[in-house]
Design an enzyme around this catalytic site. Structure first.
Site, PDB file in Angstrom:
ATOM      1  N   ASP A  43       9.904  34.113 -16.722  1.00 22.78           N
ATOM      2  CA  ASP A  43       9.642  33.381 -15.472  1.00 22.78           C
ATOM      3  C   ASP A  43      10.714  32.322 -15.198  1.00 22.78           C
ATOM      4  O   ASP A  43      10.396  31.147 -14.983  1.00 22.78           O
ATOM      5  CB  ASP A  43       8.268  32.699 -15.499  1.00 22.78           C
ATOM      6  CG  ASP A  43       7.137  33.628 -15.865  1.00 22.78           C
ATOM      7  OD1 ASP A  43       7.153  34.779 -15.393  1.00 22.78           O
ATOM      8  OD2 ASP A  43       6.237  33.208 -16.618  1.00 22.78           O
ATOM      9  N   ASN A 154      -6.051  32.193  -7.683  1.00 23.80           N
ATOM     10  CA  ASN A 154      -5.615  31.624  -8.953  1.00 23.80           C
ATOM     11  C   ASN A 154      -4.416  30.716  -8.707  1.00 23.80           C
ATOM     12  O   ASN A 154      -3.378  31.182  -8.215  1.00 23.80           O
ATOM     13  CB  ASN A 154      -5.244  32.751  -9.916  1.00 23.80           C
ATOM     14  CG  ASN A 154      -5.055  32.288 -11.340  1.00 23.80           C
ATOM     15  OD1 ASN A 154      -5.340  31.150 -11.674  1.00 23.80           O
ATOM     16  ND2 ASN A 154      -4.572  33.171 -12.195  1.00 23.80           N
ATOM     17  N   ALA A 155      -4.516  29.448  -9.051  1.00 27.98           N
ATOM     18  CA  ALA A 155      -3.468  28.462  -8.790  1.00 27.98           C
ATOM     19  C   ALA A 155      -2.409  28.505  -9.889  1.00 27.98           C
ATOM     20  O   ALA A 155      -2.312  27.619 -10.745  1.00 27.98           O
ATOM     21  CB  ALA A 155      -4.065  27.065  -8.666  1.00 27.98           C
ATOM     22  N   GLU A 211       1.610  38.898  -7.908  1.00 27.12           N
ATOM     23  CA  GLU A 211       1.721  37.499  -8.310  1.00 27.12           C
ATOM     24  C   GLU A 211       3.155  37.022  -8.157  1.00 27.12           C
ATOM     25  O   GLU A 211       4.017  37.718  -7.612  1.00 27.12           O
ATOM     26  CB  GLU A 211       1.253  37.337  -9.758  1.00 27.12           C
ATOM     27  CG  GLU A 211       2.027  38.161 -10.767  1.00 27.12           C
ATOM     28  CD  GLU A 211       1.435  38.101 -12.162  1.00 27.12           C
ATOM     29  OE1 GLU A 211       0.337  37.540 -12.335  1.00 27.12           O
ATOM     30  OE2 GLU A 211       2.073  38.624 -13.097  1.00 27.12           O
TER      31      GLU A 211
END
Length: 324
Positions: A43, A154-155, A211
């Site tokens: 990420d 979803n945060a 996502e």
């Protein structure tokens, strides 16, 4: 080479780019640009600092940091934070943050990140600021936005874009896909005057595996890039990056065939090829006026270890992103 031949080569290159399918990706993908040193990341987010050097932050630790003078050779440089903010433990027993996003605005650096337990949507997005962007220099500003197990979103996986004096944050994973909220540009936190949670992208099939959004402006359009399917499983990862666009930052986003991303649409931008498995977790960096796609992939020649991927992000004649 003569000017005539140079002009001919430029015309040919433009013609070939125009022939790339809208949304790109269908006919194969270029390998990542060469990188060296410590490039084991997940990420990643990257920025060119004011002194011309580069810093990349990534998942785990206290947000792992790597630095480079040339965007090619990288070395580990500690973490974003010297100490773990206490509130992290309300969302993660290990105090382990994920999926950072770095930007520069109003004379300082802004670092958004996720704190969550794996597989739970009791999650929070935090913010830190720094005058230099360097590891160890960040001051935590607390929670920007959070979700609970009663929410349908979803945060996690924040992505921030400034637009016409307003500031927006896209986020999301599984549950109902990609969402967006408005931020206060002065504080960088959620805007108390606008609490609407907008919906940008999902898919019709469980478990709604979309996502890691990225929102970027090019020309008159806003582009939403997102990672689809399964990450975090090495050689078994099925991550891939898809894209859509909109005339408005808040959507609706559609692919090149006009299919809304809220109905499963999205043009395939980058997928597995050769030993580069499951590319995703992407962000986009501006560097010398060009867009650079920053992501991780799982190395098929190194037992699925996650590595740093960089490619130039180009644009077709009809305005769709192409991995170059």
């Amino acid at each position: 080479m003569s000017r005539t031949r140079l002009r001919g080569a430029a015309v040919l290159a433009a013609a070939l780019l125009a022939l790339v399918p809208s949304g790109a990706g269908a006919a194969g993908y270029p390998d990542p640009l060469p990188v060296a040193g410590d490039t084991v990341v997940h990420d990643p987010t990257m920025i060119r600092l004011q002194d011309g050097s580069y810093v990349a932050y990534s998942t785990h630790g206290r947000l792992e940091a790597r630095v480079s003078n040339d965007r090619t050779h990288w070395r580990r440089a500690g973490d974003a934070f010297d100490a773990v903010p206490g509130w992290w433990y309300d969302y993660s027993a290990d105090g382990d943050p994920w999926a950072p996003e770095i930007s520069y605005r109003d004379g300082r650096y802004w670092l958004y990140y996720t704190v969550s337990k794996w597989g739970s949507n009791q999650s929070a997005i935090g913010l830190a600021t720094s005058a230099t962007g360097r590891p160890g220099s960040w001051q935590d500003r607390g929670i920007v936005f959070a979700s609970t197990t009663t929410d349908t979103y979803n945060a996690i996986d924040p992505a921030v874009i400034a637009d016409k004096g307003r500031l927006w944050m896209a986020f999301g994973s599984y549950w109902s896909g990609i969402r967006m909220v408005r931020l206060d540009p002065r504080t960088g936190l959620a805007d108390p005057a606008d609490t609407e949670v907008r919906h940008l992208a999902t898919r019709p099939d469980l478990p709604y595996a979309v996502e890691a959004p990225t929102v970027v402006k090019h020309g008159r359009y806003y582009y939403l890039l997102a990672s689809y399917d399964a990450c975090c499983s090495g050689l078994s990862a099925t991550y891939r990056i898809k894209a859509g666009r909109s005339a408005s930052v808040t959507g609706p986003y559609v692919d090149s065939k006009g299919v809304p991303m809220l109905e499963g649409g999205g043009d395939l931008l980058l997928a597995a090829h050769g030993s580069y498995i499951g590319p995703g977790g992407q962000s986009v960096m501006k560097d010398h006026g060009r867009d650079v796609l920053v992501y991780h992939y799982y190395d098929g020649e190194d037992n699925g270890v996650p590595k740093l991927g960089l490619n130039e992000l180009r644009w077709s004649r009809d305005g769709w992103p192409v991995v170059g």
